[in-house]
Design an enzyme around this catalytic site. Sequence first.
Site, PDB file in Angstrom:
ATOM      1  N   ASN A 126       0.751  -1.166   0.103  1.00 60.32           N
ATOM      2  CA  ASN A 126      -0.100   0.027  -0.140  1.00 60.32           C
ATOM      3  C   ASN A 126       0.946   1.244   0.030  1.00 60.32           C
ATOM      4  O   ASN A 126       1.627   1.286   1.025  1.00 60.32           O
ATOM      5  CB  ASN A 126      -0.993  -0.033   1.158  1.00 60.32           C
ATOM      6  CG  ASN A 126      -1.745   1.019   1.267  1.00 60.32           C
ATOM      7  OD1 ASN A 126      -1.818   2.065   0.493  1.00 60.32           O
ATOM      8  ND2 ASN A 126      -2.838   1.172   2.215  1.00 60.32           N
ATOM      9  N   ASN A 184       2.573   4.729 -10.903  1.00 60.98           N
ATOM     10  CA  ASN A 184       1.501   4.274 -11.947  1.00 60.98           C
ATOM     11  C   ASN A 184       0.297   4.165 -10.846  1.00 60.98           C
ATOM     12  O   ASN A 184      -0.872   4.510 -11.701  1.00 60.98           O
ATOM     13  CB  ASN A 184       1.603   3.276 -12.712  1.00 60.98           C
ATOM     14  CG  ASN A 184       0.717   2.635 -13.510  1.00 60.98           C
ATOM     15  OD1 ASN A 184       0.092   3.460 -14.457  1.00 60.98           O
ATOM     16  ND2 ASN A 184      -0.102   1.658 -13.135  1.00 60.98           N
ATOM     17  N   SER A 206      -2.682  12.663 -16.154  1.00 59.98           N
ATOM     18  CA  SER A 206      -3.692  12.649 -16.906  1.00 59.98           C
ATOM     19  C   SER A 206      -4.284  13.640 -17.891  1.00 59.98           C
ATOM     20  O   SER A 206      -3.596  14.805 -17.041  1.00 59.98           O
ATOM     21  CB  SER A 206      -4.991  11.691 -16.186  1.00 59.98           C
ATOM     22  OG  SER A 206      -6.194  12.130 -16.822  1.00 59.98           O
ATOM     23  N   TYR A 228      -9.675  13.741  -8.634  1.00 62.72           N
ATOM     24  CA  TYR A 228      -8.860  13.093  -9.521  1.00 62.72           C
ATOM     25  C   TYR A 228      -8.034  14.181 -10.232  1.00 62.72           C
ATOM     26  O   TYR A 228      -6.724  14.238 -10.393  1.00 62.72           O
ATOM     27  CB  TYR A 228      -9.520  12.192 -10.365  1.00 62.72           C
ATOM     28  CG  TYR A 228      -8.711  11.789 -11.515  1.00 62.72           C
ATOM     29  CD1 TYR A 228      -8.086  10.314 -10.925  1.00 62.72           C
ATOM     30  CD2 TYR A 228      -8.561  11.792 -12.688  1.00 62.72           C
ATOM     31  CE1 TYR A 228      -7.287   9.301 -11.712  1.00 62.72           C
ATOM     32  CE2 TYR A 228      -7.692  11.153 -13.542  1.00 62.72           C
ATOM     33  CZ  TYR A 228      -7.302   9.906 -13.156  1.00 62.72           C
ATOM     34  OH  TYR A 228      -6.372   9.080 -13.818  1.00 62.72           O
ATOM     35  N   ALA A 229      -8.792  15.318 -10.838  1.00 65.61           N
ATOM     36  CA  ALA A 229      -7.870  16.359 -11.302  1.00 65.61           C
ATOM     37  C   ALA A 229      -6.910  17.135 -10.597  1.00 65.61           C
ATOM     38  O   ALA A 229      -5.823  17.355 -11.051  1.00 65.61           O
ATOM     39  CB  ALA A 229      -8.936  17.284 -11.981  1.00 65.61           C
ATOM     40  N   ALA A 230      -7.174  17.301  -9.310  1.00 60.63           N
ATOM     41  CA  ALA A 230      -6.302  17.958  -8.558  1.00 60.63           C
ATOM     42  C   ALA A 230      -5.162  17.142  -8.228  1.00 60.63           C
ATOM     43  O   ALA A 230      -4.184  17.550  -8.229  1.00 60.63           O
ATOM     44  CB  ALA A 230      -6.957  18.106  -6.993  1.00 60.63           C
ATOM     45  N   LYS A 250      -3.984  14.741 -10.195  1.00 60.78           N
ATOM     46  CA  LYS A 250      -3.111  14.431 -11.463  1.00 60.78           C
ATOM     47  C   LYS A 250      -2.500  15.820 -11.781  1.00 60.78           C
ATOM     48  O   LYS A 250      -1.452  15.818 -12.428  1.00 60.78           O
ATOM     49  CB  LYS A 250      -4.193  13.962 -12.518  1.00 60.78           C
ATOM     50  CG  LYS A 250      -4.486  12.707 -12.301  1.00 60.78           C
ATOM     51  CD  LYS A 250      -3.218  11.549 -12.096  1.00 60.78           C
ATOM     52  CE  LYS A 250      -3.751  10.170 -11.632  1.00 60.78           C
ATOM     53  NZ  LYS A 250      -2.605   9.182 -11.673  1.00 60.78           N
TER      54      LYS A 250
END
Length: 244
Positions: free
Chosen positions: A58, A85, A137, A150-152, A154
Amino acid sequence: MFNDKICVVTGAAQGIGRTIVDRFAASGATMVYALDMNQEVLSKAFMGMNNVKPIVLNICDRAAIDVLVSQIKADFGRVDVLVNNAGITRDALIDKMSEHDWDMVVDVNLKGVFNLTQAIAPIMIENNTGSIITMSSVVGTDGNIGQTNYAATKGGVIAMTKTWAKEFARKGAQVRANCVAPGFVETPMTAELPEKVLDMMKGKTPLGRMGTPDDIANGVEFLASDKASFITGQVLKIDGGLVL
């Protein structure tokens, strides 16, 4: 291409991560540490591969990371390639996004990347060489509805990567840090989407198809290799022209 290299790949059990591990192993790496939380899939994925060591880990567990990295250093004295990844999504519009889902995505996608890089980068700096590739991304560069968390993360890994490119090389070490930013890619995650959603994704992509794990692995393989020895602090978009 990776003869005698020691590589570490997270999110390695399937999809893009598994393809990257296979590439490194087939290209002559001495050892590829394949890290993932899914023990069953992980153990089956690399069965019989002598230069791949699957490890359940983890990336939010700092103590487990320290144990692993200490063992790698004791066994080989170096890490040549790190591929960050591993990542998760917990999508929702901001007015419906729970604090739990925000925290989970930030912990894995951002703090997890920080944790492993912080543990491994000093070994690379000490050995004066290394390549760190972190999966961002197009959502991290251009945003997407329903993916605030997710945007924050990436976007955050891009900012961290640019900082690391300056920080890790400031005393002359040839340690490089870059990002790969995929568009819509065929993975076990996207395979669960309705056909009309997949068609929409393809329709938005100028090349008219979704990417494959091999498409993304091509970019990672290049950035990890000596062919990219003068490339650092960059974001390589592999998106079929989705974001121009």
